[in-house]
Motif scaffolding. Structure first.
Motif, PDB file in Angstrom:
ATOM      1  N   LEU A 242     -22.041   6.336 -32.705  1.00 43.11           N
ATOM      2  CA  LEU A 242     -21.559   4.953 -32.503  1.00 43.11           C
ATOM      3  C   LEU A 242     -22.502   3.932 -33.149  1.00 43.11           C
ATOM      4  CD1 LEU A 242     -19.463   3.115 -31.028  1.00 43.11           C
ATOM      5  CD2 LEU A 242     -21.091   3.001 -29.133  1.00 43.11           C
ATOM      6  N   VAL A 276     -28.362  -2.706 -21.371  1.00 41.73           N
ATOM      7  CA  VAL A 276     -27.542  -3.944 -21.481  1.00 41.73           C
ATOM      8  C   VAL A 276     -27.200  -4.408 -20.053  1.00 41.73           C
ATOM      9  CG1 VAL A 276     -25.421  -4.969 -22.435  1.00 41.73           C
ATOM     10  CG2 VAL A 276     -26.614  -3.121 -23.664  1.00 41.73           C
ATOM     11  N   ASP A 277     -27.386  -5.689 -19.809  1.00 38.57           N
ATOM     12  CA  ASP A 277     -27.148  -6.225 -18.453  1.00 38.57           C
ATOM     13  C   ASP A 277     -25.653  -6.357 -18.167  1.00 38.57           C
ATOM     14  OD1 ASP A 277     -29.899  -6.464 -18.036  1.00 38.57           O
ATOM     15  OD2 ASP A 277     -29.969  -8.478 -18.940  1.00 38.57           O
ATOM     16  N   HIS A 278     -25.305  -5.909 -16.995  1.00 29.97           N
ATOM     17  CA  HIS A 278     -23.920  -6.017 -16.502  1.00 29.97           C
ATOM     18  C   HIS A 278     -22.896  -5.550 -17.539  1.00 29.97           C
ATOM     19  CE1 HIS A 278     -25.313  -7.969 -12.879  1.00 29.97           C
ATOM     20  NE2 HIS A 278     -25.955  -8.926 -13.585  1.00 29.97           N
ATOM     21  N   LYS A 280     -20.966  -3.002 -17.337  1.00 29.31           N
ATOM     22  CA  LYS A 280     -19.705  -2.535 -16.732  1.00 29.31           C
ATOM     23  C   LYS A 280     -18.695  -3.682 -16.724  1.00 29.31           C
ATOM     24  CE  LYS A 280     -17.847  -0.395 -12.515  1.00 29.31           C
ATOM     25  NZ  LYS A 280     -16.710  -1.241 -12.577  1.00 29.31           N
ATOM     26  N   THR A 281     -19.191  -4.856 -16.319  1.00 29.89           N
ATOM     27  CA  THR A 281     -18.286  -6.015 -16.245  1.00 29.89           C
ATOM     28  C   THR A 281     -17.865  -6.469 -17.652  1.00 29.89           C
ATOM     29  OG1 THR A 281     -20.170  -7.505 -16.166  1.00 29.89           O
ATOM     30  CG2 THR A 281     -19.232  -6.849 -14.050  1.00 29.89           C
ATOM     31  N   ASN A 283     -17.364  -4.422 -20.169  1.00 28.24           N
ATOM     32  CA  ASN A 283     -16.262  -3.511 -20.507  1.00 28.24           C
ATOM     33  C   ASN A 283     -14.985  -3.939 -19.800  1.00 28.24           C
ATOM     34  OD1 ASN A 283     -17.085  -1.580 -22.342  1.00 28.24           O
ATOM     35  ND2 ASN A 283     -18.007  -0.251 -20.792  1.00 28.24           N
ATOM     36  N   HIS A 288     -12.992  -1.571 -23.501  1.00 24.07           N
ATOM     37  CA  HIS A 288     -13.955  -0.532 -23.905  1.00 24.07           C
ATOM     38  C   HIS A 288     -14.315  -0.607 -25.392  1.00 24.07           C
ATOM     39  CE1 HIS A 288     -15.996   3.137 -22.589  1.00 24.07           C
ATOM     40  NE2 HIS A 288     -15.817   3.560 -23.852  1.00 24.07           N
ATOM     41  N   GLY A 291     -16.622  -3.197 -25.968  1.00 21.49           N
ATOM     42  CA  GLY A 291     -17.889  -2.693 -25.427  1.00 21.49           C
ATOM     43  C   GLY A 291     -18.621  -1.847 -26.482  1.00 21.49           C
ATOM     44  N   ASP A 292     -17.828  -1.008 -27.175  1.00 17.75           N
ATOM     45  CA  ASP A 292     -18.430  -0.187 -28.257  1.00 17.75           C
ATOM     46  C   ASP A 292     -19.027  -1.079 -29.334  1.00 17.75           C
ATOM     47  OD1 ASP A 292     -17.780   2.108 -27.011  1.00 17.75           O
ATOM     48  OD2 ASP A 292     -16.164   2.706 -28.383  1.00 17.75           O
ATOM     49  N   GLU A 319     -25.278   2.745 -22.200  1.00 18.40           N
ATOM     50  CA  GLU A 319     -25.699   1.449 -22.749  1.00 18.40           C
ATOM     51  C   GLU A 319     -27.217   1.320 -22.691  1.00 18.40           C
ATOM     52  OE1 GLU A 319     -25.383   2.036 -19.795  1.00 18.40           O
ATOM     53  OE2 GLU A 319     -25.934   0.441 -18.423  1.00 18.40           O
ATOM     54  N   LYS A 392     -34.637  -5.410 -13.986  1.00 13.67           N
ATOM     55  CA  LYS A 392     -33.293  -5.621 -13.448  1.00 13.67           C
ATOM     56  C   LYS A 392     -33.413  -6.317 -12.080  1.00 13.67           C
ATOM     57  CE  LYS A 392     -30.591  -3.215 -16.388  1.00 13.67           C
ATOM     58  NZ  LYS A 392     -29.450  -3.753 -17.077  1.00 13.67           N
ATOM     59  N   ARG A 396     -33.021  -9.539 -14.394  1.00 14.56           N
ATOM     60  CA  ARG A 396     -32.527  -9.114 -15.730  1.00 14.56           C
ATOM     61  C   ARG A 396     -32.972 -10.084 -16.845  1.00 14.56           C
ATOM     62  NH1 ARG A 396     -28.867  -7.754 -11.929  1.00 14.56           N
ATOM     63  NH2 ARG A 396     -28.175  -5.595 -11.893  1.00 14.56           N
TER      64      ARG A 396
HETATM   65  N1  LIG Z   1     -17.712   0.727 -24.118  1.00 16.71           N
HETATM   66  C1  LIG Z   1     -18.596   1.626 -23.722  1.00 16.71           C
HETATM   67  N2  LIG Z   1     -19.039   1.645 -22.480  1.00 16.71           N
HETATM   68  C2  LIG Z   1     -19.950   2.540 -22.096  1.00 16.71           C
HETATM   69  C3  LIG Z   1     -20.430   3.505 -22.975  1.00 16.71           C
HETATM   70  N3  LIG Z   1     -21.360   4.274 -22.310  1.00 16.71           N
HETATM   71  C4  LIG Z   1     -21.445   3.775 -21.042  1.00 16.71           C
HETATM   72  N4  LIG Z   1     -20.596   2.726 -20.880  1.00 16.71           N
HETATM   73  C5  LIG Z   1     -20.371   1.932 -19.722  1.00 16.71           C
HETATM   74  O1  LIG Z   1     -21.539   1.221 -19.331  1.00 16.71           O
HETATM   75  C6  LIG Z   1     -21.439   0.916 -17.987  1.00 16.71           C
HETATM   76  C7  LIG Z   1     -22.711   0.994 -17.278  1.00 16.71           C
HETATM   77  O2  LIG Z   1     -22.608   0.371 -16.062  1.00 16.71           O
HETATM   78  P1  LIG Z   1     -23.680   0.402 -14.952  1.00 16.71           P
HETATM   79  O3  LIG Z   1     -24.500   1.679 -15.022  1.00 16.71           O
HETATM   80  O4  LIG Z   1     -23.021   0.182 -13.654  1.00 16.71           O
HETATM   81  O5  LIG Z   1     -24.634  -0.775 -15.206  1.00 16.71           O
HETATM   82  P2  LIG Z   1     -24.351  -2.283 -15.582  1.00 16.71           P
HETATM   83  O6  LIG Z   1     -22.938  -2.659 -15.303  1.00 16.71           O
HETATM   84  O7  LIG Z   1     -24.757  -2.503 -16.993  1.00 16.71           O
HETATM   85  O8  LIG Z   1     -25.290  -3.047 -14.620  1.00 16.71           O
HETATM   86  P3  LIG Z   1     -26.828  -3.191 -14.772  1.00 16.71           P
HETATM   87  O9  LIG Z   1     -27.275  -2.095 -15.641  1.00 16.71           O
HETATM   88  O10 LIG Z   1     -27.356  -3.126 -13.390  1.00 16.71           O
HETATM   89  O11 LIG Z   1     -27.021  -4.523 -15.359  1.00 16.71           O
HETATM   90  C8  LIG Z   1     -20.380   1.840 -17.408  1.00 16.71           C
HETATM   91  O12 LIG Z   1     -19.243   1.108 -17.043  1.00 16.71           O
HETATM   92  C9  LIG Z   1     -20.031   2.775 -18.569  1.00 16.71           C
HETATM   93  O13 LIG Z   1     -18.663   3.130 -18.574  1.00 16.71           O
HETATM   94  C10 LIG Z   1     -19.925   3.513 -24.279  1.00 16.71           C
HETATM   95  O14 LIG Z   1     -20.278   4.322 -25.121  1.00 16.71           O
HETATM   96  N5  LIG Z   1     -19.024   2.585 -24.633  1.00 16.71           N
END
Ligand SMILES: Nc1nc2c(ncn2[C@@H]2O[C@H](COP(=O)(O)OP(=O)(O)OP(=O)(O)O)[C@@H](O)[C@H]2O)c(=O)[nH]1
Length: 422
Positions: A242, A276-278, A280-281, A283, A288, A291-292, A319, A392, A396
């Motif tokens: 990626l 990367v901070d937050h 998940k939100t 994405n 997604h 997000g990539d 991330e 964090k 963060r």
């Molecule tokens: N788009 C995308 N998302 C990914 C990939 N790998 C991991 N993720 C997403 O990254 C997110 C990580 O979320 P969390 O571990 O909860 O952490 P966070 O939301 O960044 O929160 P903090 O780390 O506490 O700031 C998850 O939702 C994964 O699905 C990827 O290759 N591509």
């Protein structure tokens, strides 16, 4: 095979010429000896014949029959000599002349026997008459002439034979020359063939060398292709698809190597863990795929920022990213971490759902030190991870250096629990 045949023929001709030459020499020697004996015989015949006449004439002139006493023994000698000469000349042209001489000799003896009758009867005049009579003198003269002509015939025959032998010798010489020419020709042809074979060998060797070189070139090309494919495979197997950064596998290997090097050389080593901070939100909000894209841009920022020799930026997983800095102190690593943080901020990637900022931000934990004999390379990573957790926890979008004691198991567990709660 042809050369061998010619060689055999040449040797046969040579042997033949030698044989014929020897034969000619032998014959010549024989002929020479024989002619000497004939000549001696002829001369003795003439001498004996003269002696007979002389004995006879003396007896008549002196009117003394005793003077003829040696006649018989001389006559016997003459007959023996005649037979010897006849035997020596029986296969020669001269044989005819000798026969004629013998007949003339017998005619003389017949006339002499008449003289003997007159001597016995002491009719000296009659004996004298026969001796000096024309027939006896004539026969004597003819005998002498014929004996001389026999010697002449012998000379002619001898010269004829010598000429024949000369011809034979010339023929042997020609044969020897022919054999020598054949040998030379065979040698010349053989050397030509050897040269041709040599040239063919050189040509074949050249072809083999060319084929070998072509093969070696092919092998070289194939090896280069294989090496390129291997290196591509190696790159693929060690690169994150990626972001294009080094992947986790490459990081693990590199970290182990650098740890060992630092341990060996007693030099410092630093590591930065970031997340990367937050995300998940992010994405959830942007999808997604976006997000990539965000992760790709983070990768580009890392590539642009981490540029010093020996430094390695890798995607640690999800991330999360990591930077290895061989030879760097904690302060230097902290400085690099601050640069990365600023560069990400400067990218101004919108993050509408982030409670931290309106743009994408990252948190970074830094650990550094000089590996000691009792040191554990996982422990420094853990320290960086703990520091990241701390970043964090502190809100963060910041850099937090590792603090001594944070790697204690109880602290790590407490951090893990807290992360789960967040
Ligand atoms: N788009 C995308 N998302 C990914 C990939 N790998 C991991 N993720 C997403 O990254 C997110 C990580 O979320 P969390 O571990 O909860 O952490 P966070 O939301 O960044 O929160 P903090 O780390 O506490 O700031 C998850 O939702 C994964 O699905 C990827 O290759 N591509």
């Amino acid at each position: 095979m042809r050369f061998l045949g010619s060689l055999h023929i040449a040797v046969a001709i040579l042997l033949l010429s030698i044989g014929v030459g020897l034969y000619a020499d032998l014959k010549s020697e024989q002929m020479h000896g024989q002619s000497l004996r004939i000549q001696t015989g002829l001369e003795r015949m003439v001498r004996l014949n003269q002696s007979l006449t002389s004995v006879m004439a003396t007896a008549v002139i002196e009117k003394n029959s005793l003077r003829a006493a040696s006649y018989n023994s001389l006559h016997t000698k003459l007959e023996a000599t005649m037979q010897e000469v006849q035997a020596l000349t029986q296969h020669m042209t001269l044989a005819g002349e000798i026969l004629a001489l013998r007949d003339e000799q017998r005619a003389l003896r017949a006339q002499e026997s008449q003289v003997f009758v007159h001597i016995r009867d002491e009719q000296w005049d009659a004996a004298y008459k026969v001796l000096l009579g024309g027939d006896y003198v004539m026969a004597l003269k003819i005998y002498e002439i014929n004996s001389e002509s026999a010697v002449g015939a012998l000379t002619i025959e001898l010269s004829n034979t010598a000429r024949r032998q000369d011809l034979l010798r010339q023929a042997t010489l020609m044969l020897r020359l022919a054999a020598a020419a054949l040998l030379l020709w065979t040698g010349w042809r053989y050397s030509r063939r050897l040269q041709a074979e040599l040239a063919e060998q050189v040509r074949l060797r050249g072809e083999v060398t060319a084929a070998n070189e072509a093969l070696e070139e092919k092998v070289r090309l194939r090896t280069a292709e294989l090496q390129a494919a291997n290196s591509q495979l190696e790159t693929l197997s060690t690169t994150d698809g990626l972001t294009g950064l080094a992947n986790r596998r490459r990081f693990d290997k590199y970290w182990a190597e650098e740890w060992q090097r630092a341990l060996r050389q007693a030099t410092p080593l630093a590591v930065i863990m970031m997340d990367v901070d937050h995300f998940k939100t992010y994405n959830d909000h942007y999808g997604h795929q976006q997000g990539d894209e965000c992760l790709r841009r983070v990768g580009e920022v890392l590539r642009a920022t981490v540029r010093r020799a020996g430094e390695l930026a890798a995607r640690y997983g999800g991330e999360e990213f990591v930077v290895v800095m061989p030879g760097a102190s904690l302060a230097q690593a902290q400085e690099t971490a601050e640069s990365i943080l600023a560069a990400i901020r400067a990218e101004q990637m919108p993050h509408a759902s982030s409670p931290v900022a309106s743009v994408v931000t990252i948190s970074l934990g830094v650990a550094a030190g000089t590996p000691g004999p009792a040191g554990d390379r996982a422990r420094m990573l853990n320290e960086a991870d703990v520091a990241l957790y701390d970043a964090k926890h502190q809100g963060r979008n910041r850099v937090v250096p590792s603090l001594p004691g944070l790697t204690q198991p109880n602290v790590t567990n407490a951090i893990s629990n807290t992360v789960t709660l967040l």
